[in-house]
Write a protein that holds these residues in place. Structure first.
Motif, short mmCIF file in Angstrom:
data_model
loop_
_atom_site.label_atom_id
_atom_site.label_comp_id
_atom_site.label_asym_id
_atom_site.label_seq_id
_atom_site.Cartn_x
_atom_site.Cartn_y
_atom_site.Cartn_z
N GLN A 126 0.83 -1.21 0.00
CA GLN A 126 0.00 0.00 0.00
C GLN A 126 0.86 1.25 0.00
OE1 GLN A 126 -3.24 0.00 -0.10
NE2 GLN A 126 -3.67 -2.16 0.35
N ASP A 127 0.20 2.38 -0.34
CA ASP A 127 0.79 3.68 -0.09
C ASP A 127 0.27 4.09 1.29
OD1 ASP A 127 1.79 6.18 -0.08
OD2 ASP A 127 0.62 6.96 -1.76
N TRP A 128 0.96 3.62 2.32
CA TRP A 128 0.42 3.64 3.68
C TRP A 128 0.01 5.03 4.17
CZ3 TRP A 128 -0.89 -1.03 5.12
CH2 TRP A 128 -0.19 -2.12 4.56
N LEU A 129 0.85 6.02 3.88
CA LEU A 129 0.53 7.35 4.38
C LEU A 129 -0.07 8.25 3.30
CD1 LEU A 129 3.67 8.02 6.62
CD2 LEU A 129 1.35 7.47 7.39
N GLY A 130 0.02 7.82 2.03
CA GLY A 130 -0.43 8.66 0.93
C GLY A 130 -1.84 8.36 0.48
N ASN A 131 -2.37 7.21 0.87
CA ASN A 131 -3.73 6.86 0.47
C ASN A 131 -4.70 7.40 1.53
OD1 ASN A 131 -6.19 5.61 0.06
ND2 ASN A 131 -5.27 3.67 -0.62
N PRO A 132 -5.59 8.33 1.12
CA PRO A 132 -6.47 8.96 2.11
C PRO A 132 -7.33 7.96 2.88
CG PRO A 132 -6.63 10.09 -0.01
CD PRO A 132 -5.81 8.85 -0.23
N SER A 133 -7.58 6.78 2.30
CA SER A 133 -8.44 5.81 3.00
C SER A 133 -7.67 5.03 4.06
CB SER A 133 -9.03 4.81 2.00
OG SER A 133 -9.62 5.50 0.94
N ILE A 134 -6.36 5.02 3.96
CA ILE A 134 -5.56 4.18 4.86
C ILE A 134 -4.76 5.00 5.86
CG2 ILE A 134 -3.67 2.49 4.92
CD1 ILE A 134 -4.44 1.62 2.16
N ALA A 135 -4.42 6.24 5.47
CA ALA A 135 -3.44 7.03 6.25
C ALA A 135 -3.79 7.11 7.74
CB ALA A 135 -3.31 8.42 5.66
N LEU A 136 -5.09 7.32 8.04
CA LEU A 136 -5.48 7.48 9.44
C LEU A 136 -5.14 6.23 10.25
CD1 LEU A 136 -7.04 9.59 11.21
CD2 LEU A 136 -9.06 8.19 10.87
N TRP A 137 -5.37 5.08 9.62
CA TRP A 137 -5.12 3.82 10.35
C TRP A 137 -3.63 3.54 10.46
CZ3 TRP A 137 -9.24 3.76 12.72
CH2 TRP A 137 -10.44 4.09 12.11
N SER A 138 -2.87 4.00 9.47
CA SER A 138 -1.42 3.83 9.56
C SER A 138 -0.87 4.62 10.75
CB SER A 138 -0.74 4.33 8.28
OG SER A 138 -1.25 3.65 7.16
N VAL A 139 -1.39 5.86 10.90
CA VAL A 139 -0.94 6.67 12.04
C VAL A 139 -1.40 6.02 13.34
CG1 VAL A 139 -1.08 8.92 13.15
CG2 VAL A 139 -0.98 8.79 10.67
N ALA A 140 -2.65 5.56 13.36
CA ALA A 140 -3.18 4.92 14.58
C ALA A 140 -2.30 3.74 14.98
CB ALA A 140 -4.62 4.47 14.35
N PHE A 141 -1.90 2.96 13.98
CA PHE A 141 -1.09 1.78 14.28
C PHE A 141 0.24 2.19 14.93
CE2 PHE A 141 1.93 -1.60 13.52
CZ PHE A 141 1.20 -2.70 13.96
N THR A 142 0.84 3.26 14.40
CA THR A 142 2.10 3.73 14.96
C THR A 142 1.93 4.13 16.42
OG1 THR A 142 2.71 4.55 12.80
CG2 THR A 142 3.96 5.41 14.65
#
Lengths: 309, 429
Positions: free
Chosen positions: A163-179
């Protein structure tokens, strides 16, 4: 019992406590109270006044606008989107971080030799600066197929999950949450561990004699006795989630678009990017009241659960 | 004086209390030799710049120090994203550095007009160089007829390209939109990313629209900014829509690197420097950063990014580069003003302009060879300032950044994106 005796004979109780050195004189706290009042209370109260002005944050020009800033907040799509993101993040962090923290705590609350080392390993991310953690994870989230997490996924045959973990607007929030969860789960673990240490071994022993299995013992002994630890963990992670700022600014700056904006990043941007300090302070006030309200409700519920447990 | 101070302190406390506490960038530099600080006319000037300025600002400060005994400076830099936080906090608290970075025109919270309006900058109008500011640039330097900022000149915005990558694909810099598409196609077939976009870094998102809008908007409506401020035009019903469509067309055709929203400015720079990508739409001020990322600096050059198929319509964006100003509260205002006067002398202006690859504000000094293809447009008056310099508030630009990221992420449409920019624009000053 003790309380009622103390209430009936306050003089005696006070003297006893003093003699025992349990309650130091209140004026010992004066220097701390003064410093706190000067650097926290006064600026907070003085700053709150700005919420009713149109001050830009610089210069003298400032006029009283009443509740305009608060009315504007209700119509502000960006702030409402940020509120939604904040709530989603908070729920994710509270649930997953504490579940993970509990699992880790149960895992390292054993007699195995390496338990101290494991505790240290799981706690390590907590002591690292959130900015450092964010930059580290930006490398992990590198969108290139041959870098970071994507490379790892490819190596284990899960290339289709790249994925584009931080660049995809649908995923970015969850990527940050995971961190955030990755970093803070160790913190929850430590609090749960302290709770687990307080569970009397005799209770488990007698339950075992009665034939209770691991799950039954957890459900009927460990979990009820962990209630105070749950209260603290849920409270802390809720406040942390509602005010999440550092990791967002460092990893996505609220983007892409507005996908990871939280109330904290909105109030920051209003003050320092848009030059609307008055409005920003209004957002900050609403956030503060909201956090306080949620905390009180939570603590009320969780404490009542502790007494009935 | 006393009153001023108490007000300042209250302001600072309010800032600290009302919002997130921010880091200040002022560093402490030990006095380095000489008689710095001891002379009554001298003293250490506190200067805060932004990263892009370093090459030029440091050179001129060093030269000034060498020719003025008793003068010393304490120079620190902040990344562009942090300037607004760090410096605004200091400005709000009344303890700004003597000389600091300011953006030309209006449209950002650290712009000349916004700070000038708030009474935070010293009027420089009495300095002789201010008379030489070309008429078309006055809006970038002046507010209410007073000059508040010094800037060494104008930066060109176009495509920074890797000559080796172009040679590999056998292509030449394009002069029309169709040619550009053909060039990108050939590059892509050779396995080279045609255009590197690092849209995770917010300010990068604006560069392609800025490159296209002079052709799609200003060539047809040169007074578009006036019409916007009079409420007779909008982003949504203008050539801005065409420019945004073209931005997305480049993405849909696969001419960008994968995941531009997840790619940073630094990554994009390195892609072009190493030839993995062929070009990036950029300002000439960062040419030195691209050259530093390339095995040989001569690999890189620039050309105007064409927006239309009518060659005469391909106007260029040429914006006044970020400058410096003297804080209104500086206790060493005389020293600071004397330094800015020194910057305005032709020779020093040229030194700074050369270091940041921009065309000097006045005079006819030699410019970076990479910029020669832009000069005919400049001479023909087919250049427009960067769009944000005429925007009325600090909200339009960040909105532009955000909607571009949404467009690239497929989360909005061109019309909705431009409507959001119109809404931000109409919030006024």
């Amino acid at each position: 019992m003790t309380a009622s005796v103390a209430a009936a004979r306050p003089e005696v109780a006070r003297r006893t406590r003093r003699r025992g050195g349990i309650v130091p004189p209140w004026w010992f706290a004066v220097p701390a109270i003064l410093v706190y009042a000067l650097v926290v209370l006064y600026p907070s109260i003085a700053g709150a006044g700005s919420a009713f002005t149109d001050w830009s944050g610089i210069g003298e020009a400032k006029s009283f606008v009443g509740a305009d800033n608060f009315k504007q907040l209700l119509r502000d799509d960006q702030a409402l989107g940020a509120l939604r993101n904040t709530l989603l993040l908070t729920v994710a962090i509270v649930v997953v971080q504490n579940a993970l923290g509990l699992l880790l705590a149960l895992g390292v609350h054993t007699g195995i030799k390496s338990r101290l080392m494991l505790r240290l390993v799981f706690f390590a991310p907590v002591v690292v600066s959130p900015v450092m953690v964010s930059f580290l994870w930006k490398f992990v989230y590198n969108p290139a197929p041959d870098a970071g997490l994507n490379a790892a996924l490819g190596a284990v045959g899960l290339g289709s999950l790249r994925q584009d973990w931080l660049g995809n607007p649908s995923i970015a929030l969850w990527s940050v949450a995971f961190t955030v969860i990755w970093q803070c789960a160790g913190y929850s673990m430590v609090i749960f561990l302290a709770g687990l240490e307080g569970v009397p071994a005799e209770l488990h022993e007698s339950a075992m004699v009665d034939g209770a299995g691991t799950v039954a013992r957890f459900r009927h002994i460990t979990w009820p006795l962990l209630a105070p630890a749950v209260t603290i963990n849920v409270m802390l992670s809720t406040v942390g989630g509602l005010t999440l700022f550092t990791q967002i600014i460092a990893m996505t700056n609220g983007g892409p678009g507005y996908a990871t904006d939280t109330l904290s990043t909105v109030l920051y941007k209003q003050a320092f990017v848009f030059g609307k300090f008055g409005y920003s302070t209004a957002v900050a006030l609403v956030l503060a009241v909201f956090v306080a309200a949620v905390s009180f409700l939570q603590i009320g519920y969780l404490r009542s659960r502790e007494t009935t447990a | 004086m006393t009153l001023d101070r108490s007000v300042s302190r209250r302001r600072l406390l309010q800032l600290v209390g009302g919002a997130t506490v921010t880091a200040t960038v002022a560093g402490s530099l030990s006095a380095c030799g000489g008689d710095g600080g001891s002379s009554s006319s001298g003293g250490t000037l506190k200067v805060i710049g932004v990263g892009d300025q370093e090459a030029g600002l440091r050179k001129v400060l060093d030269a000034y120090k060498a020719s003025h005994s008793g003068f010393d400076f304490n120079l620190s830099f902040a990344p562009a994203d942090q300037v607004q936080t760090a410096l605004r906090t200091q400005l709000g608290g009344g303890n700004a550095p003597d000389v600091h970075v300011v953006y030309p025109g209006n449209g950002s919270a650290m712009s000349m007009a916004q700070l000038g309006k708030a009474g935070l900058l010293t009027d420089l109008s009495s300095q002789s160089w201010t008379q030489k500011v070309p008429a078309g640039f006055k809006g970038a330097f002046q507010h209410d007829g007073k000059t508040y900022i010094f800037s060494p000149g104008s930066s060109m915005l176009g495509a920074i390209y890797n000559k080796k990558a172009f040679a590999t694909a056998g292509v030449e810099p394009p002069t029309t939109w169709s040619e550009l598409l053909a060039v990108c196609d050939k590059l892509k077939k050779k396995g080279i990313v045609p255009i590197a976009v690092g849209a995770q870094t917010p300010w990068i998102t604006q560069l392609i629209p800025y490159a296209l809008v002079p052709g799609t908007v200003y060539a047809k409506t040169p007074d578009f900014d006036d019409k916007m401020s009079a409420g007779q035009a909008s982003f949504a019903d203008s050539g801005w829509a065409d420019a945004m469509d073209k931005y997305l067309e480049l993405q849909k055709k696969g001419f960008f690197n994968d995941n531009p929203n997840g790619t940073t400015y630094e990554q994009a720079t390195s892609m072009v420097g190493t030839g993995k990508a062929a070009m990036a739409v950029q300002v000439s001020a960062v040419l030195s950063a691209f050259r530093a990322a390339a095995p040989s600096p001569d690999d890189l050059s620039m050309f105007p990014f064409p927006a239309t198929d009518v060659a005469a319509d391909n106007w260029i964006p040429a914006g006044v580069v970020v400058g410096i100003a003297v804080s209104a509260k500086s206790k060493q205002a005389d020293q600071a003003k004397s330094f800015l006067d020194y910057c305005g002398q032709q020779e020093n202006l040229n030194t700074w302009a050369e270091a940041v690859s921009c065309v000097p504000l006045y005079g006819d000094a030699k410019v970076d060879p990479a910029l020669t293809s832009f000069l005919p447009n400049l001479k023909a008056n087919k250049a427009v300032p960067f769009m944000d310099q005429r925007w009325p508030n600090a909200e339009v630009q960040p909105t532009h950044f955000a909607v571009v990221q949404q467009l690239l992420g497929g989360k909005t449409t061109v019309q909705d994106a431009l409507k959001k920019m119109d809404e931000a624009y109409r919030k006024g000053a």
